[in-house]
Write an enzyme that holds these catalytic residues in place. Structure first.
Site, PDB file in Angstrom:
ATOM      1  N   GLU A  67       0.168   3.624   1.701  1.00 25.44           N
ATOM      2  CA  GLU A  67       0.174   4.030   3.107  1.00 25.44           C
ATOM      3  C   GLU A  67       1.557   3.754   3.730  1.00 25.44           C
ATOM      4  OE1 GLU A  67      -2.387   5.659   4.415  1.00 25.44           O
ATOM      5  OE2 GLU A  67      -1.820   5.629   6.527  1.00 25.44           O
ATOM      6  N   TYR A  90      -1.655   0.351  10.654  1.00 21.52           N
ATOM      7  CA  TYR A  90      -1.908  -0.316   9.368  1.00 21.52           C
ATOM      8  C   TYR A  90      -0.679  -0.191   8.460  1.00 21.52           C
ATOM      9  CZ  TYR A  90      -3.663  -0.846   4.566  1.00 21.52           C
ATOM     10  OH  TYR A  90      -3.823  -1.209   3.250  1.00 21.52           O
ATOM     11  N   SER A 106       0.807  -1.218   0.000  1.00 23.21           N
ATOM     12  CA  SER A 106       0.000   0.000   0.000  1.00 23.21           C
ATOM     13  C   SER A 106       0.840   1.268   0.000  1.00 23.21           C
ATOM     14  CB  SER A 106      -0.879  -0.008   1.255  1.00 23.21           C
ATOM     15  OG  SER A 106      -1.401   1.267   1.497  1.00 23.21           O
TER      16      SER A 106
HETATM   17  P1  NAP Z   1     -11.453  -4.566   1.773  1.00 19.95           P
HETATM   18  O1  NAP Z   1     -12.606  -4.217   0.889  1.00 19.95           O
HETATM   19  O2  NAP Z   1     -11.415  -4.066   3.170  1.00 19.95           O
HETATM   20  O3  NAP Z   1     -11.363  -6.173   1.804  1.00 19.95           O
HETATM   21  C1  NAP Z   1     -10.559  -6.841   2.744  1.00 19.95           C
HETATM   22  C2  NAP Z   1     -10.814  -8.324   2.623  1.00 19.95           C
HETATM   23  O4  NAP Z   1     -10.036  -9.018   3.614  1.00 19.95           O
HETATM   24  C3  NAP Z   1     -12.267  -8.754   2.874  1.00 19.95           C
HETATM   25  O5  NAP Z   1     -12.582  -9.809   2.005  1.00 19.95           O
HETATM   26  C4  NAP Z   1     -12.220  -9.247   4.315  1.00 19.95           C
HETATM   27  O6  NAP Z   1     -13.248 -10.151   4.635  1.00 19.95           O
HETATM   28  C5  NAP Z   1     -10.871  -9.944   4.297  1.00 19.95           C
HETATM   29  N1  NAP Z   1     -10.326 -10.192   5.631  1.00 19.95           N
HETATM   30  C6  NAP Z   1     -10.113  -9.306   6.621  1.00 19.95           C
HETATM   31  N2  NAP Z   1      -9.596  -9.912   7.699  1.00 19.95           N
HETATM   32  C7  NAP Z   1      -9.480 -11.231   7.386  1.00 19.95           C
HETATM   33  C8  NAP Z   1      -9.014 -12.379   8.089  1.00 19.95           C
HETATM   34  N3  NAP Z   1      -8.562 -12.285   9.330  1.00 19.95           N
HETATM   35  N4  NAP Z   1      -9.026 -13.559   7.446  1.00 19.95           N
HETATM   36  C9  NAP Z   1      -9.488 -13.665   6.175  1.00 19.95           C
HETATM   37  N5  NAP Z   1      -9.961 -12.620   5.467  1.00 19.95           N
HETATM   38  C10 NAP Z   1      -9.951 -11.419   6.064  1.00 19.95           C
HETATM   39  O7  NAP Z   1     -10.077  -4.131   1.094  1.00 19.95           O
HETATM   40  P2  NAP Z   1      -9.761  -3.755  -0.445  1.00 19.95           P
HETATM   41  O8  NAP Z   1     -10.000  -2.292  -0.628  1.00 19.95           O
HETATM   42  O9  NAP Z   1     -10.409  -4.739  -1.331  1.00 19.95           O
HETATM   43  O10 NAP Z   1      -8.185  -3.951  -0.466  1.00 19.95           O
HETATM   44  C11 NAP Z   1      -7.605  -5.224  -0.753  1.00 19.95           C
HETATM   45  C12 NAP Z   1      -6.195  -5.247  -0.194  1.00 19.95           C
HETATM   46  O11 NAP Z   1      -5.418  -4.207  -0.791  1.00 19.95           O
HETATM   47  C13 NAP Z   1      -6.086  -5.028   1.315  1.00 19.95           C
HETATM   48  O12 NAP Z   1      -5.002  -5.797   1.786  1.00 19.95           O
HETATM   49  C14 NAP Z   1      -5.754  -3.558   1.440  1.00 19.95           C
HETATM   50  O13 NAP Z   1      -5.073  -3.312   2.663  1.00 19.95           O
HETATM   51  C15 NAP Z   1      -4.869  -3.372   0.229  1.00 19.95           C
HETATM   52  N6  NAP Z   1      -4.854  -2.024  -0.354  1.00 19.95           N
HETATM   53  C16 NAP Z   1      -6.017  -1.408  -0.656  1.00 19.95           C
HETATM   54  C17 NAP Z   1      -5.985  -0.161  -1.255  1.00 19.95           C
HETATM   55  C18 NAP Z   1      -7.259   0.566  -1.622  1.00 19.95           C
HETATM   56  O14 NAP Z   1      -7.191   1.772  -1.873  1.00 19.95           O
HETATM   57  N7  NAP Z   1      -8.378  -0.117  -1.707  1.00 19.95           N
HETATM   58  C19 NAP Z   1      -4.753   0.445  -1.550  1.00 19.95           C
HETATM   59  C20 NAP Z   1      -3.586  -0.242  -1.245  1.00 19.95           C
HETATM   60  C21 NAP Z   1      -3.637  -1.487  -0.665  1.00 19.95           C
HETATM   61  P3  NAP Z   1     -14.736  -9.616   5.058  1.00 19.95           P
HETATM   62  O15 NAP Z   1     -15.421  -9.288   3.756  1.00 19.95           O
HETATM   63  O16 NAP Z   1     -15.307 -10.775   5.765  1.00 19.95           O
HETATM   64  O17 NAP Z   1     -14.532  -8.395   5.895  1.00 19.95           O
HETATM   65  N1  GDD Z   2     -12.395   7.305   6.307  1.00 25.55           N
HETATM   66  C1  GDD Z   2     -12.523   8.616   6.445  1.00 25.55           C
HETATM   67  N2  GDD Z   2     -13.676   9.129   6.979  1.00 25.55           N
HETATM   68  N3  GDD Z   2     -11.509   9.418   6.049  1.00 25.55           N
HETATM   69  C2  GDD Z   2     -11.672  10.759   6.170  1.00 25.55           C
HETATM   70  C3  GDD Z   2     -12.829  11.330   6.701  1.00 25.55           C
HETATM   71  C4  GDD Z   2     -13.887  10.474   7.135  1.00 25.55           C
HETATM   72  O1  GDD Z   2     -14.916  10.899   7.611  1.00 25.55           O
HETATM   73  N4  GDD Z   2     -12.679  12.686   6.666  1.00 25.55           N
HETATM   74  C5  GDD Z   2     -11.480  12.936   6.141  1.00 25.55           C
HETATM   75  N5  GDD Z   2     -10.849  11.779   5.841  1.00 25.55           N
HETATM   76  C6  GDD Z   2      -9.491  11.656   5.268  1.00 25.55           C
HETATM   77  C7  GDD Z   2      -8.576  10.732   6.074  1.00 25.55           C
HETATM   78  O2  GDD Z   2      -8.051  11.417   7.208  1.00 25.55           O
HETATM   79  C8  GDD Z   2      -7.518  10.422   5.010  1.00 25.55           C
HETATM   80  O3  GDD Z   2      -6.555  11.432   4.969  1.00 25.55           O
HETATM   81  C9  GDD Z   2      -8.316  10.446   3.694  1.00 25.55           C
HETATM   82  O4  GDD Z   2      -9.585  11.053   3.994  1.00 25.55           O
HETATM   83  C10 GDD Z   2      -8.561   9.077   3.075  1.00 25.55           C
HETATM   84  O5  GDD Z   2      -9.092   8.219   4.078  1.00 25.55           O
HETATM   85  P1  GDD Z   2      -9.656   6.758   3.716  1.00 25.55           P
HETATM   86  O6  GDD Z   2     -10.660   6.851   2.636  1.00 25.55           O
HETATM   87  O7  GDD Z   2     -10.078   6.132   5.004  1.00 25.55           O
HETATM   88  O8  GDD Z   2      -8.404   6.014   3.072  1.00 25.55           O
HETATM   89  P2  GDD Z   2      -6.866   5.943   3.511  1.00 25.55           P
HETATM   90  O9  GDD Z   2      -6.084   6.753   2.527  1.00 25.55           O
HETATM   91  O10 GDD Z   2      -6.677   6.229   4.938  1.00 25.55           O
HETATM   92  O11 GDD Z   2      -6.547   4.389   3.304  1.00 25.55           O
HETATM   93  C11 GDD Z   2      -6.950   3.722   2.105  1.00 25.55           C
HETATM   94  O12 GDD Z   2      -5.920   3.810   1.143  1.00 25.55           O
HETATM   95  C12 GDD Z   2      -4.706   3.118   1.474  1.00 25.55           C
HETATM   96  C13 GDD Z   2      -3.731   3.361   0.317  1.00 25.55           C
HETATM   97  O13 GDD Z   2      -3.085   4.582   0.482  1.00 25.55           O
HETATM   98  C14 GDD Z   2      -7.267   2.261   2.468  1.00 25.55           C
HETATM   99  O14 GDD Z   2      -7.877   1.638   1.369  1.00 25.55           O
HETATM  100  C15 GDD Z   2      -6.020   1.477   2.807  1.00 25.55           C
HETATM  101  O15 GDD Z   2      -6.357   0.085   2.951  1.00 25.55           O
HETATM  102  C16 GDD Z   2      -5.024   1.649   1.652  1.00 25.55           C
HETATM  103  O16 GDD Z   2      -3.854   0.924   1.894  1.00 25.55           O
END
Ligand code: NAP
Ligand code: GDD
Length: 344
Positions: free
Chosen positions: A134, A155, A132
């Site tokens: 992050e 995280y 990520s």
């Molecule tokens: P998500 O929607 O939160 O999905 C997470 C998945 O992990 C869900 O299927 C969840 O199951 C499963 N999970 C959580 N804890 C588990 C456990 N203990 N054992 C087995 N399964 C478990 O996340 P996403 O947005 O699809 O992201 C996919 C991956 O990419 C994650 O690793 C995330 O950290 C990473 N990532 C995401 C982003 C982004 O912007 N979306 C960016 C960079 C990296 P449930 O459905 O049962 O909760």
């Molecule tokens: N969730 C959330 N809720 N975020 C808020 C809010 C709110 O009400 N208001 C402001 N924010 C700001 C957060 O402080 C952060 O700076 C930004 O919006 C994005 O927050 P999220 O959408 O929660 O995503 P994230 O960037 O913290 O994390 C996501 O992206 C990562 C990749 O950079 C997640 O998908 C992570 O799993 C992923 O790795």
């Protein structure tokens, strides 16, 4: 022709659902790990359901959890996948401050449990780690593959551990193991407490008179938001190369949370300033202020390029929220409230 087998952890998540669609289109046999819950948690993949009695079935789900190494080993022995896409994690940054130990266990140790299971079983498979942006945290943008990590949340710290575990297994055991360092990617399937989905949902509900305002935290944070359906193609491409390597996946553009709100509300003819309120509960103890990815290596080596940018993404997410609301706008239809703890 032999059919390739893929195992997806996190198949019920946002990315898992798009990746499953992509791999089924590519004629893979897809196996997904689903954790047992007291309610159904497969809504994002239910449209892909196949009757298990059908001989042609290509999609299989199995119960399992990242905390259970024995189960990971037995699943690998049973499925014998050619490719593993490790997407499962506690993925919410704000929640990771409340549950740092659980996040470390799932998001960090979960990866090494799976890598060690592959090694124990002796599987010659390819492994994708969902790393990520992050991990870059406080490192100034633009961030690329060689930018030093400076995580700002439990995280982020757990993801750095998992990143290095993946590289270590590649170096130590010659595994084909890669890190996809993905910047934020969103979609109508995004979890409802991530900021883009929260804003898109609010804009649609305010437009249709179901609520008046939405509470947010830091509006100044900047992110590089892409479209999840396009990012899963990059995951697949990373496992099709001759040599394993790590890649940043991003659009290279930067928008603030405020910008995102402006785009969503403007799309339904509203001014965000009339509806967005501040709540300090949504602030984080330490924030990641500015993430913008440089994905030139992925463009060059994988031929991957995004086509959907943040303004269009905001519009498509609001449209997806509006659709069911307009369909069910019969007077008196009860609206459901969620009882999930307020963390995001
Ligand atoms: P998500 O929607 O939160 O999905 C997470 C998945 O992990 C869900 O299927 C969840 O199951 C499963 N999970 C959580 N804890 C588990 C456990 N203990 N054992 C087995 N399964 C478990 O996340 P996403 O947005 O699809 O992201 C996919 C991956 O990419 C994650 O690793 C995330 O950290 C990473 N990532 C995401 C982003 C982004 O912007 N979306 C960016 C960079 C990296 P449930 O459905 O049962 O909760
Ligand atoms: N969730 C959330 N809720 N975020 C808020 C809010 C709110 O009400 N208001 C402001 N924010 C700001 C957060 O402080 C952060 O700076 C930004 O919006 C994005 O927050 P999220 O959408 O929660 O995503 P994230 O960037 O913290 O994390 C996501 O992206 C990562 C990749 O950079 C997640 O998908 C992570 O799993 C992923 O790795």
């Amino acid at each position: 022709m032999t059919v390739k087998k893929a195992l997806i952890t996190g198949i019920t998540g946002q990315d898992g659902s798009y990746l499953t669609e992509l791999l089924l289109q590519k004629n893979y046999q897809v196996h997904g790990i689903v954790r047992r819950a007291s309610t159904f948690n497969t809504q994002r993949i239910d449209h892909l359901y196949q009757d298990p009695h059908d001989k042609e079935i290509q999609l299989f789900t199995h119960y399992g959890d990242l905390s259970d190494s024995t189960r990971l080993v037995s699943l690998l022995e049973q499925v014998q996948p050619d490719e593993i896409y490790h997407l499962a994690a506690q993925s919410h940054v704000r929640v990771s401050f409340d549950e740092p130990e659980f996040t470390g266990n799932t998001t960090g140790l979960g990866t090494i449990r799976l890598l060690e299971a592959i090694r124990t079983v002796g599987l010659p498979c390819r492994f994708y780690q969902a790393s990520s942006s992050e991990m870059f945290g406080a490192a100034p943008p633009p961030q690329h593959e060689d930018t030093p990590f400076h995580p700002r949340s439990p995280y982020g710290v757990a993801k750095v551990y998992a990143y290095w575990a993946t590289r270590n297994y590649r170096e130590a055991y010659g595994m084909y193991a890669v890190n996809g360092i993905l910047f934020n990617h969103e979609s109508p399937r995004r979890g409802p407490t991530f900021v883009t989905r929260k804003i898109a949902t609010a804009a649609a509900r305010i437009k249709t008179g179901l609520q008046d305002s939405v509470y947010l935290g830091n509006l100044d944070a900047r992110r590089d938001w892409g479209y999840a359906a396009e990012y899963v193609e990059a995951m697949w491409l990373m496992l099709q190369q001759e040599q394993p390597d790590d890649y940043v996946i991003a659009t290279g553009t930067s928008y603030s949370v405020r910008d995102f709100a402006e785009h969503c509300f403007a799309h339904v003819g509203l001014d965000w300033r009339d509806h967005v309120r501040f709540d300090e509960r949504y602030l984080r103890p330490s924030e990641v202020e500015d993430l913008v990815g440089d994905a030139s290596k992925a463009h060059r080596m994988l031929g991957w390029k995004p086509t959907t940018h943040t303004p269009e993404l905001a519009r498509l997410m609001v449209d997806a929220e509006l659709k069911p609301l307009l369909r069910s706008s019969i007077p008196g239809t009860p609206q459901r409230a969620s009882l999930a703890p307020t963390a995001g």
